[in-house]
Design an enzyme around this catalytic site. Structure first.
Site, PDB file in Angstrom:
ATOM      1  N   HIS A 308       0.846  -1.186   0.000  1.00 40.43           N
ATOM      2  CA  HIS A 308       0.000   0.000   0.000  1.00 40.43           C
ATOM      3  C   HIS A 308       0.878   1.231   0.000  1.00 40.43           C
ATOM      4  CE1 HIS A 308      -3.139   2.851   1.081  1.00 40.43           C
ATOM      5  NE2 HIS A 308      -3.983   1.926   0.658  1.00 40.43           N
ATOM      6  N   ASP A 366      -7.930  -5.369   0.164  1.00 43.94           N
ATOM      7  CA  ASP A 366      -8.455  -6.203  -0.916  1.00 43.94           C
ATOM      8  C   ASP A 366      -8.049  -7.664  -0.820  1.00 43.94           C
ATOM      9  OD1 ASP A 366      -9.913  -4.290  -2.276  1.00 43.94           O
ATOM     10  OD2 ASP A 366      -8.125  -3.481  -3.222  1.00 43.94           O
TER      11      ASP A 366
HETATM   12  N1  CMC Z   1       3.936  -7.509  -4.920  1.00 41.29           N
HETATM   13  C1  CMC Z   1       5.270  -7.525  -5.119  1.00 41.29           C
HETATM   14  N2  CMC Z   1       6.065  -6.464  -4.968  1.00 41.29           N
HETATM   15  C2  CMC Z   1       5.487  -5.320  -4.585  1.00 41.29           C
HETATM   16  C3  CMC Z   1       4.110  -5.225  -4.349  1.00 41.29           C
HETATM   17  C4  CMC Z   1       3.320  -6.373  -4.523  1.00 41.29           C
HETATM   18  N3  CMC Z   1       2.007  -6.346  -4.327  1.00 41.29           N
HETATM   19  N4  CMC Z   1       3.797  -3.956  -3.984  1.00 41.29           N
HETATM   20  C5  CMC Z   1       4.950  -3.273  -3.995  1.00 41.29           C
HETATM   21  N5  CMC Z   1       5.971  -4.118  -4.351  1.00 41.29           N
HETATM   22  C6  CMC Z   1       7.401  -3.779  -4.406  1.00 41.29           C
HETATM   23  C7  CMC Z   1       7.734  -2.973  -5.655  1.00 41.29           C
HETATM   24  O1  CMC Z   1       8.104  -3.797  -6.730  1.00 41.29           O
HETATM   25  C8  CMC Z   1       8.877  -2.125  -5.149  1.00 41.29           C
HETATM   26  O2  CMC Z   1      10.029  -2.937  -5.084  1.00 41.29           O
HETATM   27  P1  CMC Z   1      11.490  -2.318  -5.398  1.00 41.29           P
HETATM   28  O3  CMC Z   1      11.731  -1.293  -4.341  1.00 41.29           O
HETATM   29  O4  CMC Z   1      12.414  -3.471  -5.377  1.00 41.29           O
HETATM   30  O5  CMC Z   1      11.364  -1.705  -6.770  1.00 41.29           O
HETATM   31  C9  CMC Z   1       8.489  -1.812  -3.691  1.00 41.29           C
HETATM   32  O6  CMC Z   1       7.678  -2.924  -3.302  1.00 41.29           O
HETATM   33  C10 CMC Z   1       7.718  -0.512  -3.521  1.00 41.29           C
HETATM   34  O7  CMC Z   1       6.589  -0.587  -4.371  1.00 41.29           O
HETATM   35  P2  CMC Z   1       5.936   0.644  -5.143  1.00 41.29           P
HETATM   36  O8  CMC Z   1       5.277   0.141  -6.382  1.00 41.29           O
HETATM   37  O9  CMC Z   1       6.960   1.745  -5.288  1.00 41.29           O
HETATM   38  O10 CMC Z   1       4.857   1.099  -4.114  1.00 41.29           O
HETATM   39  P3  CMC Z   1       3.648   2.069  -4.399  1.00 41.29           P
HETATM   40  O11 CMC Z   1       3.371   2.778  -3.150  1.00 41.29           O
HETATM   41  O12 CMC Z   1       3.888   2.904  -5.615  1.00 41.29           O
HETATM   42  O13 CMC Z   1       2.462   1.058  -4.800  1.00 41.29           O
HETATM   43  C11 CMC Z   1       0.576  -0.339  -4.647  1.00 41.29           C
HETATM   44  C12 CMC Z   1       1.424   0.723  -3.944  1.00 41.29           C
HETATM   45  C13 CMC Z   1      -0.687  -0.604  -3.855  1.00 41.29           C
HETATM   46  C14 CMC Z   1       0.174   0.167  -6.054  1.00 41.29           C
HETATM   47  C15 CMC Z   1       1.419  -1.640  -4.776  1.00 41.29           C
HETATM   48  O14 CMC Z   1       1.801  -2.117  -3.496  1.00 41.29           O
HETATM   49  C16 CMC Z   1       0.700  -2.731  -5.553  1.00 41.29           C
HETATM   50  O15 CMC Z   1       0.741  -2.740  -6.787  1.00 41.29           O
HETATM   51  N6  CMC Z   1      -0.003  -3.688  -4.831  1.00 41.29           N
HETATM   52  C17 CMC Z   1      -0.773  -4.701  -5.493  1.00 41.29           C
HETATM   53  C18 CMC Z   1      -2.104  -4.133  -5.953  1.00 41.29           C
HETATM   54  C19 CMC Z   1      -3.056  -3.918  -4.775  1.00 41.29           C
HETATM   55  O16 CMC Z   1      -3.228  -4.786  -3.934  1.00 41.29           O
HETATM   56  N7  CMC Z   1      -3.714  -2.741  -4.774  1.00 41.29           N
HETATM   57  C20 CMC Z   1      -4.722  -2.411  -3.759  1.00 41.29           C
HETATM   58  C21 CMC Z   1      -4.260  -1.311  -2.850  1.00 41.29           C
HETATM   59  S1  CMC Z   1      -5.327  -1.096  -1.432  1.00 41.29           S
HETATM   60  C22 CMC Z   1      -6.872  -0.700  -2.038  1.00 41.29           C
HETATM   61  C23 CMC Z   1      -6.937   0.484  -2.946  1.00 41.29           C
HETATM   62  O17 CMC Z   1      -6.127   1.415  -2.875  1.00 41.29           O
HETATM   63  O18 CMC Z   1      -7.841   0.514  -3.746  1.00 41.29           O
END
Ligand code: CMC
Length: 432
Positions: A308, A366
């Site tokens: 998140h 989720d």
């Molecule tokens: N699985 C694997 N790796 C992950 C995941 C994941 N679900 N989420 C983040 N990472 C890794 C990402 O690859 C990165 O690694 P590195 O530093 O080596 O490059 C690190 O963790 C930081 O991730 P980020 O993408 O910079 O984080 P963000 O804050 O931009 O993204 C997020 C947040 C929710 C988009 C992401 O965690 C994600 O894609 N999660 C899966 C989708 C999900 O469950 N979304 C629902 C969110 S809660 C409900 C809502 O908001 O609607």
């Protein structure tokens, strides 16, 4: 202002400017960066709003490190245990918990705005049977702008209140109509003698050919899910509603923009993606292989329902939903639900894995919500629609807060331009 001041120095020229800090009631200070442009002629650069507060708000507070979520100051755990979605919607929109009389009046008003104009129902006929319901809901909510165009004056507080009641009341009706359209079943009209969630389940699952009795356990579970999804401060879809609304557009059009933003798999679409992922993994034996693919950056996979932007600790909503899964599946006689067992094992294994530990990736709201929705008989393609129904309360509250603020400005970000500098047009025959 907090009284705290920061100084920013241009190290080349030695020129300085002062940034005042603003304090909220709780949470980190925010630096007022207006002087950066005024004094240095520079913009600030923050793609993805990693460190930028886009507005001031009194609605919802999140402490992502401590795993705290408050609606108007009330902890989500207390609201989940004691409140109802209708009461929470009132709280988000009006700022205070209602008195018994206010709650009764609000509930009555929502029940009596549930019908949609018959011509709106005909909009569904323009969609193929396999259209995604989020596309239909977004389009029909947007069509409401056409219905309530002349009668909606954003500057009139009573008009704004009627809009709030109307959209909250009608969004389950529109969602149910999209579901019935997918199934090719006749639309089921709302019943004003039923409460919000019971009425919704009936519109989803009843058919004219036979009686339908709403299972109170399912209605209660649905109500809890709606409470947990009702608001989450300046998330992507809420920020979209605010940005669209800041132009003064019709509020139904702004809510429709929010529905579209919610649809993406990084946001509300994740609940649908979690179920697809669990079905794809299939059995506990395949979990490690799947996680290895997630950890391989070239694998292009994410563990859906994990991670998140704000929570770097347990999402408090995930904890409540996991507990609720145990209760609901038990009461529905589905204690051996294979998807739930798989999700529990997946969570357990991921939480012990260095990749997820070092990145502070925990289950989010989720991760388990889809398991409950499918136990309630709601199909996967409708999961994000359920999220949209709940989040409508938050979108409305944010739109109302923004539009009533006399200092409201159109949202207009700037950019770091990296395209070509000015050049002269070349006639087509002289090119190539
Ligand atoms: N699985 C694997 N790796 C992950 C995941 C994941 N679900 N989420 C983040 N990472 C890794 C990402 O690859 C990165 O690694 P590195 O530093 O080596 O490059 C690190 O963790 C930081 O991730 P980020 O993408 O910079 O984080 P963000 O804050 O931009 O993204 C997020 C947040 C929710 C988009 C992401 O965690 C994600 O894609 N999660 C899966 C989708 C999900 O469950 N979304 C629902 C969110 S809660 C409900 C809502 O908001 O609607």
């Amino acid at each position: 202002m907090s009284g705290k001041k920061y100084e920013l120095v241009d190290l080349e020229s030695g020129k300085k400017t002062t940034l005042d800090a603003r304090s909220g009631s709780v949470g980190p200070d925010c630096l007022n960066i207006g002087n950066v442009t005024k004094d240095f002629g520079a913009f600030t650069f923050d793609p993805g709003f990693m460190a930028t507060a886009s507005c001031e708000s009194k609605i919802t507070y999140i402490d992502g490190d401590a795993g705290i979520l408050l609606y108007r100051g009330y902890p989500i755990e207390q609201l989940a245990a004691k409140s109802s979605f209708i009461e929470v919607a009132y709280l988000l929109i009006y700022g205070e918990l209602p008195t018994p009389k206010q709650l009764e009046q609000f509930d009555h008003s929502i029940r009596f705005h549930t019908m949609i104009n018959e011509t709106l129902l005909r909009v569904f006929n323009g969609f193929h049977y396999d259209a995604h319901p989020m596309a239909m809901v977004s389009a029909v909510v947007s069509s409401m702008a056409a219905f309530y165009h002349d009668s909606m004056d954003n500057h009139n507080p009573r008009h704004r209140e009627i809009f709030a009641h109307r959209i909250l009341a009608k969004v389950p009706t529109i969602s149910a109509a999209s579901y019935k359209h997918m199934l090719g079943q006749p639309f089921i009209y709302p019943r004003n003698d039923m409460d919000y969630c019971a009425n919704m389940l009936r519109m989803f699952f009843a058919v004219p050919a036979e009686d339908y009795e709403v299972d109170p356990v399912s209605a209660q579970a649905l109500d809890l899910l709606l409470i947990l999804h009702a608001d989450h401060e300046q998330n992507a879809s809420t920020s979209t509603v605010r940005l669209a609304g800041s132009t003064g557009t019709n509020p139904y059009a702004a809510i429709s923009a929010g529905v579209s933003a919610l649809w993406g798999p990084a946001h509300g679409g994740a609940n649908e993606a979690v179920l697809a992922m669990l079905e794809d993994i299939g059995t506990v034996d395949n979990i490690q292989k799947f996680l290895d693919r997630v950890k391989d950056k070239d694998g292009g996979k994410r563990l859906m329902g994990f991670g998140h932007r704000v929570y770097k600790n347990f999402d408090p909503r995930a904890k409540i939903i996991r507990e609720m899964c145990h209760k609901v599946l038990g009461r529905l006689g589905q204690t051996d639900n294979p998807l739930f067992e798989l999700a529990l094992r997946l969570e357990e294994i991921a939480l012990k894995d260095e990749y997820f530990i070092s990145r502070k990736l925990y289950p989010n709201v989720d991760f388990y919500s889809g398991v409950i929705y499918s136990a309630l008989g709601i199909p996967r393609s409708m999961f994000t629609v359920m999220f949209a129904i709940a989040r409508t309360a938050g979108w409305v509250a944010h739109w109302m807060e923004m539009i009533a603020d006399p200092a409201m400005k159109i949202g207009r970000p700037r950019q770091l331009y990296t395209g070509p500098v000015q050049r002269d047009y070349i006639d087509v025959e002289k090119r190539g």
